[in-house]
Structure formats: structure tokens, C-alpha cells
Design an enzyme around this catalytic site. Structure first.
Site, PDB file in Angstrom:
ATOM      1  N   LYS A 287       0.687  -1.103   0.317  1.00 32.35           N
ATOM      2  CA  LYS A 287       0.037  -0.098   0.068  1.00 32.35           C
ATOM      3  C   LYS A 287       0.801   1.194   0.152  1.00 32.35           C
ATOM      4  CE  LYS A 287      -3.926  -1.971   2.845  1.00 32.35           C
ATOM      5  NZ  LYS A 287      -5.219  -1.922   1.800  1.00 32.35           N
ATOM      6  N   ARG A 362     -10.676 -11.699   1.741  1.00 33.54           N
ATOM      7  CA  ARG A 362     -11.198 -12.854   1.477  1.00 33.54           C
ATOM      8  C   ARG A 362     -10.673 -14.133   1.534  1.00 33.54           C
ATOM      9  NH1 ARG A 362     -11.744  -9.488  -4.110  1.00 33.54           N
ATOM     10  NH2 ARG A 362     -11.326  -7.879  -2.604  1.00 33.54           N
TER      11      ARG A 362
END
Length: 509
Positions: A287, A362
């Protein structure tokens, strides 16, 4: 010369500071005792209560119009500060309005510890509030206590004034019922504060192992079962999603299984799954170093909310059986980290091609969904800080919800409405499912450039089969940039009160 090694984490650090100290007294009274401040609900039209000491024209000249959420501090000859609290049109406040009014009062009086709140005349069983006394007591307690929350356990100075007492003056109200409502509100706020504490804790101070220890402490205190699964046990369970994300970390992963059984036959069996990424660097898909990256200590907000739910079930006499799965690790880049192009094998047997290591939530959750189905739950609700698309589409006040069963989705929406935790159903549009196709595995972990929240939900749907399931994406609602009504700056604890409400009377039909 021998030197003691420097300890990054103080020995007296607690991951659950809200459980320490003395709880403020909240009670309904026939007349005010000694107080620092008295708040008075003032409608936007009609008569102004005498205790305010000013006519409407004088209030208007001071900039107070009585709209909900507004306050005005007034000097008083007795020496007790009076705060006018906007009530909107007479009789118009619903449960959320009363919660927000109580929050507005305590926010306007941050430096005071003993506060009174004068409500309008005419409370009966249902009163001029439109609420029964128990519900009113609950939302007033929630507004007061949630708004006064602050995370200052690591500050050496500058801590806020502790709230000692709030007296509610509501002539004509059923005080016994209102007091029981206050007790319910306390339990729900306690759970929310626990979720906030865990999310606000620095990643240096709270790891997956540390969350396991906190869960055991809470389980012993609040009467629910806790099973902790270490790395070897996760290997034995074939939880390839969680293990893949953990591969680059120096910290061990944990799956924490929580269980609650009611007295007597349960009305149903609810499964809850929480994403517990203790810190999300993005992995090798690193990020950018921006304010959002700083917030990634809160990427375990789903796991925090689920754990918090269990602290309320016994005290609120939950009638359903509830099983929770917290999937916990950090997501770090290193020489051993999982990479783009890797293929992970999950407990379900499905294989996943990794197309982005920052789509890790996920991956850790899919194994838990499989385990929940294997446990024979009647329905599953997962909650996760899953996608930036949720923040971009609905902002910081509303979380999207998806599902494969409209009845369960409707129950979640109704619980969100009662908790004032706003939800909006988005379609589980299966026409987007081909975006998750992989050339080398059963499925990939990333869809196309659009509808990111939907493709993430479609990924999770692959692991629940025909079991009724709903998914709440709290990437936007996990934190607040400022003090706003009952939301305190920092972690909001979003989802804890919502899921408590859902669990209490959950049934399969």
C-alpha cells in the site's frame, strides 16, 4: 554489563482498557441532585421549557434553532451550567434521535462529570417519545456512553474527564422499565467499547496471538467458549487461505473459534465470521504510505466486532446458539511472503490464484466460511473491512450488505436500523462472476476494475454453498475522522450492536 532488553509493549498494557475503572452511574430520578450541568431538550417550535430561563427569541439570537444535534451552553444564576439540546419538532424524535440527543449533550459537556438530562413532560407507557420506556432507557444510555468513549490508555497526560453520573428526569415514565433499558444499553455499549479498544490498539501491541489471549480472558469473564488454533493446527485443518496470507509474517496466525449455548433449546444456530487482519501492509502489493495505510491496524474490525458480540450474549439472555470464527494474521512483505501468481489450496478444496496480495481478507475468511458450513449453522453473517470500493460507494456512515438469502439479509437490515448502524443492500450480481475466473486455478482473488465490493462478495459466496449467508463490508464505517454523534474519533466498533441484536432472537425460520 548486562542490560535488560527494551520492551516495546509496557508490562501493564491492556488491550481492553474499557473494562477497567468505574462505570458511570446512569439512573432515572424524580428530581435532580447535585450536578455540574443540566441539559434540557428544547424543541424547534412551541414552548421553551422554563428551566432554560430564556425565551425562544433570545435563543434564536444566540444562534440556537432547536434542530436535532444542536446545543447551546447557557449561564445560570444557580451556578449550574444549562445546555439547551435541540429536539426538532415536538414529538418527532425516534430512537435514533434520542440516542443522538443524549450524545450531543455529553459531547457539549466534555469537561464535566455529573450531568442531568431533562426530558419533556408527559411520558407514559409509550409517552411523547413514541418509544416504550425500556427502549428509551436503552438508547439514552447508548448515546451517553458511546459518545464519551475515548482511547487514551497510551497517553501519559491530557486524558479527558471521566463521566461519573448522568441523571435522567422524565416525569411520568415507568422508571423500572426505563432502568432495565439502561442496563441493556450498558451491555451493548460495553461490547462496542471492547471492539473499539481492540481496533484502536497499535499493531505493535496487539497481534493475532494477543487477540487470542484477549478472547480467552473475555470468554472466562462473559461465559462463552474459546478455542484457539495455532499454525500447526491450521495446517492440519488445511486452512490454506489464512496460511497463505500469513506466509510473510514474523507473527504466528490464529484462528479463534467462539461458541455460545443458551439455556434450553436454541431457537437457531447462527454463524459469525470476522476478518482479523491485525495489520495490512498490502503484502508485496504494498500500500502507499498515506493516512489510509495508518488505519490498517483496524483491518481486524470485523473480528473485533464478532468477539465483542459474544460478551453480550449471556447477559442479554440470547436464545440462539452462536458460533464465531476470527481469522487472524497480519499481511506483511518479506522473502517468504505469498506472491502474485501463487495458488493457494483452501479447506474446501477450491484453489485460488493470487492476483493481488492486498486482496487478502477474502482469502483468510474463505476457510472460516467452509468451517461454519461444516458446523451445520442455519445461517452465516460475515463482517469485514474488505474493500476500498465500499468506502468509495457509500462513505463512512453506511456499509453495504450482500447475501444469497433475502430473509437473512432483511434480518440484518432490520438489526442495523435498530442499532443506528446504517446498511444498504447491494446486489450480488452474478453476471460479474466471470471476472474472478482463473486460467490456472478454480478462482482468482481479484475481479475487474469496477464493482469491487460486489466481486469480493461473489468470491465469498463460492464458499457458503446453499447455506443462508449475508456479508457486511465495513471498510468505510470502521472508523470516524472526527467525533460525530455517538461515533467517537477513531474506531467506531461498527457491527457489534447490530450483530448482538441479530443474534438475540435469531431463528432458522
Amino acid at each position: 554489563m548486562n542490560h535488560e532488553p527494551y520492551k516495546l509493549i509496557p508490562e501493564d498494557f491492556s488491550a481492553l482498557p474499557s473494562l477497567g475503572g468505574t462505570e458511570p452511574e446512569l439512573h432515572f430520578v424524580d428530581g435532580f441532585g447535585a450536578l455540574d450541568v443540566i441539559g434540557v431538550l428544547v424543541p424547534s417550535e412551541g414552548d421553551v421549557p422554563e428551566s432554560v430561563g430564556l425565551h425562544r427569541e433570545a435563543l434564536a439570537s444566540a444562534g440556537f434553532d432547536g434542530k436535532p444535534g444542536t446545543t447551546l451552553q447557557l449561564a445560570n444564576a444557580s451556578g449550574t451550567l444549562v445546555v439547551a439540546v435541540g429536539g426538532g419538532k415536538p414529538g418527532s424524535l425516534d430512537a435514533d434521535g434520542w440516542r443522538k440527543a443524549a450524545a450531543a449533550l455529553v459531547r457539549a459537556t466534555q469537561k464535566h462529570s455529573r450531568i442531568g438530562f431533562e426530558l419533556p413532560e408527559g411520558f407514559g407507557t409509550n409517552g411523547t417519545t413514541g418509544l416504550d420506556a425500556g427502549r428509551l432507557g436503552q438508547v439514552l444510555a447508548e448515546g451517553v456512553l458511546l459518545a464519551r468513549y475515548s482511547y487514551d490508555t497510551l497517553k501519559s497526560r491530557g486524558k479527558g474527564t471521566a463521566l461519573a453520573e448522568v441523571q435522567f428526569l422524565a416525569p411520568g415514565i415507568d422508571t423500572d422499565a426505563a432502568s432495565r433499558g439502561v442496563d441493556t444499553g450498558r451491555v451493548k455499549v460495553r461490547a462496542t467499547a471492547i471492539a473499539r479498544d481492540l481496533c484502536n490498539a497499535p499493531p505493535s501491541h496487539l497481534t493475532a496471538v494477543g487477540l487470542g489471549s484477549a478472547a480467552k480472558e473475555l470468554g472466562e469473564r462473559f461465559g462463552f467458549g474459546v478455542e484457539e488454533f495455532d499454525k500447526q493446527q491450521l495446517i492440519d485443518l488445511r486452512c490454506g487461505g489464512l496460511l497463505g496470507v500469513n506466509a510473510g509474517s514474523a507473527q504466528e496466525p490464529r484462528m479463534i473459534k467462539l461458541s455460545y449455548q443458551p439455556d434450553g433449546a436454541p431457537t437457531g444456530h447462527l454463524g459469525l465470521v470476522g476478518k482479523g487482519i491485525m495489520y495490512d501492509s498490502g503484502g508485496v502489493s504494498l500500500k502507499p504510505s498515506d493516512p489510509m495505510h495508518l488505519l490498517m491496524k483496524m483491518d481486524m474490525g470485523g473480528a473485533a466486532a464478532v468477539l465483542a458480540v459474544f460478551t453480550a450474549l449471556r447477559d442479554l439472555h440470547c436464545k440462539s446458539a452462536v458460533t464465531g470464527f476470527l481469522m487472524c494474521t497480519d499481511n506483511m512483505p518479506s522473502g517468504s511472503a505469498y506472491k502474485l501468481g501463487d495458488v493457494l489450496t483452501t479447506r474446501s478444496g477450491l484453489t485460488i490464484e493470487v492476483k493481488n496480495t492486498d486482496a487478502e481478507g477474502r482469502l483468510v475468511m474463505c476457510d472460516a466460511l467452509t468451517l461454519a458450513v461444516e458446523d451445520g449453522v442455519d445461517g452465516i453473517v460475515d463482517i469485514a473491512t474488505l474493500t476500498g470500493a465500499a468506502l468509495m460507494s457509500l462513505g463512512q456512515l453506511t456499509a453495504p450488505v450482500f447475501g444469497n438469502d433475502q430473509r437473512l439479509v432483511d434480518l440484518v437490515l432490520e438489526s442495523g436500523g435498530r442499532a443506528d448502524e446504517q446498511l444498504w443492500q447491494l446486489p450480488l450480481e452474478r453476471a460479474y462472476r466471470p471476472q474472478l475466473d482463473s486460467d490456472v486455478a478454480d478462482i482468482s482473488n481479484l475481479g475487474g476494475p469496477y464493482a469491487g465490493s460486489t466481486t469480493a462478495a461473489l468470491f465469498l459466496a463460492e464458499f457458503v454453498g446453499e447455506t443462508p449467508w449475508a456479508h457486511i463490508d465495513i471498510a468505510g464505517t470502521m472508523q470516524s475522522d472526527k467525533d460525530d454523534s455517538w461515533r467517537s474519533k477513531g474506531a467506531t466498533g461498527f457491527g457489534a450492536r447490530l450483530l448482538i441484536d441479530l443474534a438475540l432472537d435469531y431463528s432458522a425460520t
